[in-house]
Design an enzyme around this catalytic site. Structure first.
Site, mmCIF file in Angstrom:
data_model
loop_
_atom_site.group_PDB
_atom_site.id
_atom_site.type_symbol
_atom_site.label_atom_id
_atom_site.label_comp_id
_atom_site.label_asym_id
_atom_site.label_seq_id
_atom_site.Cartn_x
_atom_site.Cartn_y
_atom_site.Cartn_z
ATOM 1 C CG ASN A 153 47.381 41.734 33.663
ATOM 2 O OD1 ASN A 153 47.465 40.578 33.235
ATOM 3 N ND2 ASN A 153 46.616 42.659 33.098
ATOM 4 C CE LYS B 260 48.729 44.677 30.422
ATOM 5 N NZ LYS B 260 48.231 45.900 29.856
ATOM 6 C CG HIS C 278 42.685 44.258 32.064
ATOM 7 N ND1 HIS C 278 43.014 44.852 30.873
ATOM 8 C CD2 HIS C 278 43.680 44.561 32.937
ATOM 9 C CE1 HIS C 278 44.170 45.487 31.027
ATOM 10 N NE2 HIS C 278 44.608 45.315 32.260
ATOM 11 C CD GLU D 272 45.205 45.152 28.044
ATOM 12 O OE1 GLU D 272 45.475 43.988 28.395
ATOM 13 O OE2 GLU D 272 45.928 46.132 28.356
ATOM 14 C CD GLU E 55 44.232 48.143 35.566
ATOM 15 O OE1 GLU E 55 45.422 48.043 35.884
ATOM 16 O OE2 GLU E 55 43.693 47.431 34.706
ATOM 17 N N GLY F 265 49.537 50.984 29.771
ATOM 18 C CA GLY F 265 50.530 50.678 28.746
ATOM 19 C C GLY F 265 50.973 51.891 27.951
ATOM 20 C CB SER G 86 51.939 53.905 33.136
ATOM 21 O OG SER G 86 51.503 53.632 31.810
HETATM 22 C C1 PEP Z 1 47.451 46.462 33.400
HETATM 23 O O1 PEP Z 1 47.794 45.539 32.717
HETATM 24 O O2 PEP Z 1 46.455 46.324 34.110
HETATM 25 C C2 PEP Z 1 48.239 47.704 33.390
HETATM 26 C C3 PEP Z 1 47.896 48.646 34.210
HETATM 27 O O3 PEP Z 1 49.275 47.782 32.505
HETATM 28 P P1 PEP Z 1 50.503 48.834 32.555
HETATM 29 O O4 PEP Z 1 51.043 48.790 33.965
HETATM 30 O O5 PEP Z 1 51.492 48.323 31.551
HETATM 31 O O6 PEP Z 1 49.968 50.181 32.217
#
Ligand code: PEP
Length: 251
Positions: A10, A12, A95, A97, A167, A173, A213
């Site tokens: 992803n 983003k 997601h 976000e 997630e 992040g 992460s």
């Molecule tokens: C994501 O964008 O869904 C995500 C899990 O980001 P990260 O791997 O940076 O934590």
């Protein structure tokens, strides 16, 4: 039935078109083991450019969100036919976000998933608890509500094509990854819920990705868990070298 692992990047709100092309070239040039799927989800602005690069490779193209309507007065939204026109086969919905920064509700996310399915796109439905919810013992309750809300009205034949991404918000992040035991515990719980909502044989087909992460150091251990069928990767998907290592995880 063996579930085919999916490693999804992803991107983003990162990459200009030129940067996206460079990253896509590096990923499309990476040999992908035949037993797994790889997807990249660039920003909308780079989908056309990335499509030209990944078209002759095994890399699947995904988008980061989708509207439920086909066309019309929906300023700022992108429809399922528009994504199909650009070669997308998957689309991320719900997601964290979108939920926490832009206030998307389970009902809205459900409409997005339903709209995607109507047009043959595979939704990657993201669910996950916040740190406060985990610390107050509400993890399973929150995930259940998100799953029930996100899948409302979606029949078994459509649900079995979907991908779920667990997630935990506190791991996205932040550099904090759920332990492999925490990930497996939740994935097992989610699969159990799917079996209750649909049937066991549907639940055993649905891929459940872990996200939060994920990096080259933790991917092998995460993928060694029975119910972890892949990863949704943010930061580490923006560097070709680290995403390559993630694609080439070893169980
Ligand atoms: C994501 O964008 O869904 C995500 C899990 O980001 P990260 O791997 O940076 O934590």
């Amino acid at each position: 039935m063996e579930r085919r692992p999916l490693l999804a990047g992803n991107w983003k709100m990162h990459t200009t078109v030129a940067e996206a092309e460079e990253l896509a070239l590096a990923i499309a040039g990476t040999p992908i083991p035949a037993d797994r799927d790889v997807m990249v989800a660039p920003p909308f602005t780079a989908l056309a450019a990335v499509r030209r690069i990944v078209a002759d490779s095994a890399v699947l193209l995904g988008a980061q969100n989708v509207c439920w309507e086909e066309k019309g007065a929906f300023t700022g939204e992108i429809s399922p036919p528009m994504l199909k026109d650009l070669g997308c086969t998957l689309v991320i919905v719900g997601h964290s976000e979108r939920r926490h920064v832009f206030g998307e509700s389970d009902a809205m996310i459900n409409r997005r998933a339903t709209g995607a399915l109507r047009h043959g796109l595979i939704p990657v439905l993201c669910i996950g608890e916040t740190l406060a919810e985990r610390e107050s013992g509400q993890t399973f309750q929150v995930l259940e509500l998100q799953l029930l809300g996100g899948l409302r009205g979606i029949p078994p034949a459509e649900a079995e094509r979907m991908v779920i991404a667990y997630e935990p918000v506190w791991a996205i992040g932040t550099g904090k990854t759920a332990s492999v035991d925490q990930a497996q515990e939740v994935h097992f719980f989610v699969r159990g819920l799917l079996a209750e909502m649909y049937e066991k044989n549907i639940a055993t087909q649905i891929r459940i990705l872990y996200g939060g992460s994920v990096n080259p150091e933790n991917i092998d251990a995460l993928m060694s868990q029975d119910d972890v069928d892949g990863a949704l990767v943010g930061g580490a998907a923006l560097k070709a070298e680290s995403f390559r290592r993630i694609i080439n995880y070893k169980r």
